[in-house]
Design a protein around this motif. Structure first.
Motif, mmCIF file in Angstrom:
data_model
loop_
_atom_site.group_PDB
_atom_site.id
_atom_site.type_symbol
_atom_site.label_atom_id
_atom_site.label_comp_id
_atom_site.label_asym_id
_atom_site.label_seq_id
_atom_site.Cartn_x
_atom_site.Cartn_y
_atom_site.Cartn_z
ATOM 1 N N ARG A 1 101.714 62.421 -46.115
ATOM 2 C CA ARG A 1 101.082 61.865 -47.248
ATOM 3 C C ARG A 1 100.514 60.771 -46.900
ATOM 4 O O ARG A 1 101.382 59.738 -46.599
ATOM 5 N N VAL A 2 99.372 60.353 -47.324
ATOM 6 C CA VAL A 2 98.750 59.250 -47.083
ATOM 7 C C VAL A 2 98.029 58.565 -48.499
ATOM 8 O O VAL A 2 97.317 59.444 -49.254
ATOM 9 N N LYS A 3 98.294 57.332 -48.710
ATOM 10 C CA LYS A 3 97.757 56.630 -49.864
ATOM 11 C C LYS A 3 96.129 56.792 -49.975
ATOM 12 O O LYS A 3 95.435 56.761 -49.056
ATOM 13 N N ARG A 4 95.534 57.494 -51.256
ATOM 14 C CA ARG A 4 94.105 57.539 -51.152
ATOM 15 C C ARG A 4 93.426 56.593 -50.319
ATOM 16 O O ARG A 4 93.652 55.401 -50.482
ATOM 17 N N GLU A 5 91.970 56.948 -49.837
ATOM 18 C CA GLU A 5 91.217 56.081 -49.143
ATOM 19 C C GLU A 5 89.712 56.380 -49.718
ATOM 20 O O GLU A 5 89.543 57.535 -50.299
ATOM 21 N N LYS A 6 88.837 55.365 -49.511
ATOM 22 C CA LYS A 6 87.539 55.632 -49.521
ATOM 23 C C LYS A 6 86.863 56.317 -48.424
ATOM 24 O O LYS A 6 87.296 55.998 -47.128
ATOM 25 N N VAL A 7 86.139 57.443 -48.492
ATOM 26 C CA VAL A 7 85.703 58.161 -47.453
ATOM 27 C C VAL A 7 83.934 58.244 -47.528
ATOM 28 O O VAL A 7 83.387 58.354 -48.457
ATOM 29 N N LEU A 8 83.508 58.198 -46.286
ATOM 30 C CA LEU A 8 82.124 58.356 -46.035
ATOM 31 C C LEU A 8 82.013 59.547 -45.488
ATOM 32 O O LEU A 8 82.610 59.959 -44.537
ATOM 33 N N LEU A 9 81.162 60.390 -46.004
ATOM 34 C CA LEU A 9 80.956 61.920 -45.117
ATOM 35 C C LEU A 9 79.426 62.047 -45.001
ATOM 36 O O LEU A 9 78.531 61.559 -45.886
ATOM 37 N N ILE A 10 79.176 62.409 -43.815
ATOM 38 C CA ILE A 10 77.609 62.595 -43.382
ATOM 39 C C ILE A 10 77.594 63.893 -42.554
ATOM 40 O O ILE A 10 78.412 64.323 -41.660
ATOM 41 N N THR A 11 76.370 64.585 -42.971
ATOM 42 C CA THR A 11 76.282 66.280 -42.476
ATOM 43 C C THR A 11 75.427 65.967 -41.219
ATOM 44 O O THR A 11 74.396 65.146 -41.265
ATOM 45 N N SER A 12 75.627 66.938 -40.476
ATOM 46 C CA SER A 12 74.748 67.189 -39.122
ATOM 47 C C SER A 12 74.824 68.398 -38.761
ATOM 48 O O SER A 12 75.864 69.117 -38.794
ATOM 49 N N TYR A 13 74.068 69.044 -37.797
ATOM 50 C CA TYR A 13 74.276 70.274 -37.048
ATOM 51 C C TYR A 13 74.355 70.210 -35.616
ATOM 52 O O TYR A 13 73.482 69.560 -35.093
ATOM 53 N N ASN A 14 75.515 70.475 -34.844
ATOM 54 C CA ASN A 14 76.016 70.454 -33.494
ATOM 55 C C ASN A 14 75.079 71.553 -32.950
ATOM 56 O O ASN A 14 75.619 72.775 -32.900
ATOM 57 N N THR A 15 73.983 71.509 -32.182
ATOM 58 C CA THR A 15 73.302 72.583 -31.570
ATOM 59 C C THR A 15 74.019 73.010 -30.125
ATOM 60 O O THR A 15 73.777 73.873 -29.695
ATOM 61 N N THR A 16 74.815 72.009 -29.711
ATOM 62 C CA THR A 16 75.565 72.077 -28.365
ATOM 63 C C THR A 16 76.649 73.290 -28.567
ATOM 64 O O THR A 16 76.756 74.279 -27.821
#
Length: 384
Positions: free
Chosen positions: A175-190
């Motif tokens: 359990r961890v105190k809430r955080e601000k989070v950044l999410l970025i999507t991409s596609y790994n072709t490898t």
């Protein structure tokens, strides 16, 4: 489009008495910057795909989004066409927009007036920037791999104190105190798999934020795949590993990244929580495809990139339908503003900005935008 709508909302809510909107007025820009900070402080998750990923990043770190307008108003400068593109090479040379991304990262001032360059700043650095009261140092990063991995559970309890490196015996979670989070999507072709870069997921801390932002904008045929090396930090210097990975635009699976946000919330909070989601799209494109269109390259690829446009807009439609139905559950409140583009336009048509700016003078008085303001006032704004 998102920057125009966001700047209107921020100005309306926090700068109602400001007369000037001149981008050359430094006093106005500073006032807007402070207002933007008040706006973004009310969000825990920032998520984006492609150019929306760059906008989300700038909102998360409180980079003045007014300074991003030139990227779109002067698109011919930032998106320089290749001579042999898109037949042999990608349509655009990415070097200028990549330099702009590096410049934005280089402008970041970390806690304690610490500066980290785009060559060395990783997702761990961005995680620390978003959560200055809970810094994870370079030395502690390896130890934090466990608690910020697959057993993490965010909590929002008063007087909560994290127990170092132990797990909840009942749920086998840390359990961890809430955080601000950044999410970025991409596609790994490898590896042939999707990637939702997450600043609070330790396995992603070895990626540089510059690479993440360049990867999410690497739309097929428009930009070349982006080469990425995951690495480690040693005395503040990023040391790349030996394994090369190629990434492309996350829009091929998450042109609307809303489901990525919903998934991250569910996995990191572990239990149903009440949350409010506000999204601004980049437009629903109108296809030029007809029954007379030939099914070969001429009809799909050489017709203003209609193949890529159609595939990406299909993922947006999928997400829109799923998310709007998920919003029927009691623990979720959702508002998505995304305008239908009534005339066929290429994904990268430079006239779009001018057309939308002109239309916006009318649209901002319509019910759709008023509904966005109502949602923000009633479900996002913190109450005293």
């Amino acid at each position: 489009m998102p920057i125009k709508i966001l700047s209107e909302l921020i100005t309306q809510k926090y700068l109602p008495n400001i007369d000037s909107s001149n981008l050359n007025d430094l006093k106005y820009k500073e006032s807007f910057h402070q207002a933007q900070l008040k706006f973004t402080k009310q969000f825990d998750y920032f998520v984006g795909t492609s150019t929306g990923g760059l906008i989300s990043f700038c909102l998360a770190i409180n980079y003045n989004i007014l300074d991003m307008k030139e990227i779109y108003s002067d698109s011919s400068h930032y998106f320089k066409k290749n001579w042999l593109g898109p037949v042999i090479y990608s349509k655009y040379d990415p070097s200028i927009i990549h330099k702009k991304i590096d410049d934005i990262i280089d402008s970041i001032v970390f806690p304690g007036n610490k500066k980290i360059s785009s060559k060395n700043a990783t997702l761990l650095d961005i995680r620390n920037l978003l959560n200055p009261d809970n810094i994870i140092s370079e030395a502690d990063a390896k130890l934090a791999m466990f608690k910020h991995g697959n057993v993490l559970e965010f909590v929002d309890e008063k007087n909560f104190k994290e127990i170092p490196f132990t797990v909840d015996e009942g749920a086998n979670l840390h359990r961890v105190k809430r955080e601000k989070v950044l999410l970025i999507t991409s596609y790994n072709t490898t590896l042939n798999m999707i990637m939702i870069f997450n600043t609070s997921y330790a396995k992603h801390w070895g990626y540089r934020i510059a690479d993440v932002l360049k990867s999410t904008m690497a739309a097929p045929t428009y930009f070349p795949p982006h080469q990425v090396y995951q690495g480690i930090k040693d005395n503040g210097i990023f040391l790349p590993g030996k394994t090369l990975e190629l990434f492309i635009d996350g829009g091929i699976f998450a042109n609307d990244p809303e489901l990525a946000a919903l998934w991250a919330i569910r996995m990191q909070w572990r239990k149903p929580v009440n949350f409010h989601l506000l999204g601004i799209g980049t437009g629903c494109y109108t296809s030029t495809l007809s029954s007379l269109t030939w099914g070969g390259y001429m009809g799909w690829i050489f017709n203003n990139g209609i193949l890529v446009n159609t595939l990406m807009d299909a993922t947006r439609s999928f997400t829109e339908i799923i998310s709007s139905n998920l919003a029927k559950f009691n623990n979720m409140r959702r508002m998505k503003l995304n305008y239908q583009i009534t005339k066929p336009l290429a994904l990268d048509d430079p006239k779009f900005v001018q057309i939308f700016d002109k239309e916006w003078e009318h649209l901002k008085n319509e019910q759709d935008y008023k509904a966005l303001v109502y949602f923000y006032d009633n479900y996002i704004t913190e109450k005293d």
